[in-house]
Design an enzyme around this catalytic site. Structure first.
Site, short mmCIF file in Angstrom:
data_model
loop_
_atom_site.label_atom_id
_atom_site.label_comp_id
_atom_site.label_asym_id
_atom_site.label_seq_id
_atom_site.Cartn_x
_atom_site.Cartn_y
_atom_site.Cartn_z
N GLN A 15 -5.83 -0.65 2.82
CA GLN A 15 -5.40 0.13 3.97
C GLN A 15 -5.64 1.60 3.63
O GLN A 15 -4.91 2.20 2.84
CB GLN A 15 -3.92 -0.11 4.28
N ASN B 261 12.55 -18.04 -49.49
CA ASN B 261 13.64 -17.07 -49.39
C ASN B 261 13.07 -15.68 -49.68
O ASN B 261 12.55 -15.43 -50.77
CB ASN B 261 14.76 -17.42 -50.40
N GLU C 115 15.77 -0.07 16.97
CA GLU C 115 16.00 0.85 15.87
C GLU C 115 17.25 1.68 16.14
O GLU C 115 17.62 1.91 17.29
CB GLU C 115 14.79 1.77 15.68
N ALA D 281 0.81 -1.22 0.00
CA ALA D 281 0.00 0.00 0.00
C ALA D 281 0.84 1.27 0.00
O ALA D 281 0.30 2.37 0.01
CB ALA D 281 -0.93 0.01 1.22
N LYS E 108 6.67 -9.61 -36.90
CA LYS E 108 5.59 -9.38 -35.94
C LYS E 108 4.40 -10.26 -36.29
O LYS E 108 3.93 -10.25 -37.42
CB LYS E 108 5.18 -7.91 -35.97
N ARG F 196 9.17 8.75 -3.02
CA ARG F 196 10.53 8.98 -3.51
C ARG F 196 10.77 8.42 -4.91
O ARG F 196 11.78 8.73 -5.53
CB ARG F 196 11.54 8.40 -2.52
N GLY G 92 17.36 -1.60 11.71
CA GLY G 92 17.09 -2.08 13.05
C GLY G 92 18.00 -3.25 13.37
O GLY G 92 18.25 -4.11 12.51
#
Length: 450
Positions: A78, A363, A158, A13, A337, A18, A144
């Site tokens: 959440q 070919n 911590e 969540a 493709k 950043r 931690g």
């Protein structure tokens, strides 16, 4: 552990501020697959038979990924992001089901392995009530610390709260924790938010469990397994580790990578033994290459299948739907493709083959284009077995070139060509003697006047 049920609660969540992206953090790809997709797939391969994924509000792309990757998984939202324990509690209906093990994972740790998950699950199977996955950090700054006494984990400290001696501890917390299933809801209910951020931290469950006299242990795993992603730099670091894992796995399986560091894989790339891959090749998602094939330098393959002993490139592009038959050849600056190139056929240079079939041992000459699109719809081109397409030809679909037919160079073919026929479809050549010289004279006079 096959007889033990296991729920994986995957926290996904996070906003990913950043990352500086409109894309949810866990949707950023590693090896062509969103990070969350990696974690879900690994959890399943590690024997987690139930998945609960905690997502943020209004993240339909994340929910769609969960449905596609693990149809049996359940998403929980959440709404308020108040810490890791709060996030796990969002999945409370799943936690209250009868399950032997619960393991908490993170959608932004894409490199987690089944082996590391197995370590903490095995610890619970062996009698622990709670098992934390830790790692030895070369530089523990910011992590931690796991404080172990007499083989038991007594607390997670911590860095800001650690003493000088505790800061010297290099055994660090990954955040991944396995619980005896029946204990987790009660532990979560005891976690408070008396901290600087006012959040509910899952790591507090360790101290609570220890005070209860429960057995709490820490297991060691590689640091790279638990690397998290919070920004694009860390994303690139995880990508590099993923690529090195894929390269090593391919080479150990019998694939030759001439310059391994220049070859890039997707999560589902499948190369059989005795495949040779030259430098600067990129494999997009959904590519298989059979034994004995050579992928020459600077080629890009995506959604493509190459049968045994195929030769691709250099500078070739295989797009989704390209199927290259046994011993077929796709040469330099050729794009394929949604087309089948059958066994022994050759498309050696400077051509586009789209929405087509190229028959066995046909070919296709340089500069050939299958003109498959009229601006609204795509149409099919069928080139028969043993046909020869002269250089710089345009095949305007829908059109069929019969087996053994010969298309003269420079032709624009708009009608079907029978088997073994020769077709010449180009404008009549007319030579105008001296016309070029007269035109140059006229242009020079006009230039002088101007």
């Amino acid at each position: 552990m096959n007889d033990r049920s296991c729920l994986a609660v995957i926290l996904a969540a996070g906003l990913g501020t950043r990352m500086k992206s409109a894309l949810p953090k866990v949707m950023h790809p590693i090896g062509g697959r969103p990070m969350l997709g990696h974690v879900m797939a690994t959890a399943q391969s590690a024997g987690c038979d139930r998945l609960a994924v905690v997502i943020g509000p209004e993240t339909k792309s994340v929910e769609d990924l969960v449905t596609q990757t693990a149809p049996g998984a359940v998403c929980f939202t959440q709404v308020d992001r108040n810490g890791t324990a709060h996030a796990v509690l969002a999945a409370r209906p799943a936690l209250e089901e009868n399950v032997d093990d619960v393991i908490v994972l993170y959608g932004d740790t894409p490199l987690i392995t089944a082996d590391s998950i197995a370590k903490v699950r095995q610890a619970v199977a062996d009698g622990a009530d709670l098992a934390v996955l830790g790692f030895e950090a070369a530089d523990p700054t910011g992590y931690g610390r796991l404080i172990v006494d007499g083989g038991r984990l007594v607390e997670i400290v911590e860095e800001n709260d650690a003493t000088d001696s505790q800061r010297k501890v290099t055994f660090c917390n990954s955040g991944i924790i396995a619980f005896r299933g029946c204990l987790l809801p009660g532990l979560l209910d005891e976690i408070g938010n008396e901290n600087a951020k006012g959040e509910y931290y899952l790591t507090d469950a360790v101290a609570i469990a220890a005070k209860r006299g429960l057995k709490v242990v820490a297991e060691r795993g590689p640091q790279e397994d638990v690397l998290g992603v919070n920004n694009r730099v860390q994303l690139s670091q995880c990508e590099a580790i993923f690529q090195n894992r894929m390269r090593r796995e391919a080479m150990l399986a019998g694939v030759t990578l001439v310059a391994p560091e220049t070859v890039f894989f997707s999560f589902d790339t499948k190369l059989e033994n005795d495949v040779v891959v030259e430098p600067n090749v990129v494999f997009g998602p959904n590519v298989t290459v059979a034994t004995g094939s050579i992928i020459h330098a600077f080629s890009h393959l995506e959604g493509a299948n190459v049968a045994a002993n195929g030769k691709i490139g250099p500078y070739a592009r295989l797009r989704p739907g390209a199927s290259i038959g046994e011993g077929a050849r796709i040469g330099n600056f050729v794009e394929v493709k949604k087309a089948t190139v059958e066994a022994g056929a050759k498309v050696n240079h400077l051509s586009y083959i789209g929405d087509a079939r190229v028959g066995a041992k046909a070919n296709v000459g340089a500069g050939t284009i299958t003109c498959n699109y009229d601006g609204y719809n795509k149409f099919h081109t069928d080139i028969g077995a043993g046909a020869f397409i002269g250089s710089n030809s345009a095949l305007v679909a829908p059109v069929r070139i019969g087996d053994g037919a010969l298309v003269a160079a420079g032709s624009v073919v708009v009608k079907d060509v029978p088997e073994d026929a020769l077709v010449v479809a180009r404008g009549q050549q007319v030579n105008k003697e001296g016309r070029a010289a007269r035109l140059r004279t006229i242009k020079e006079k006009a230039k002088r006047k101007s």
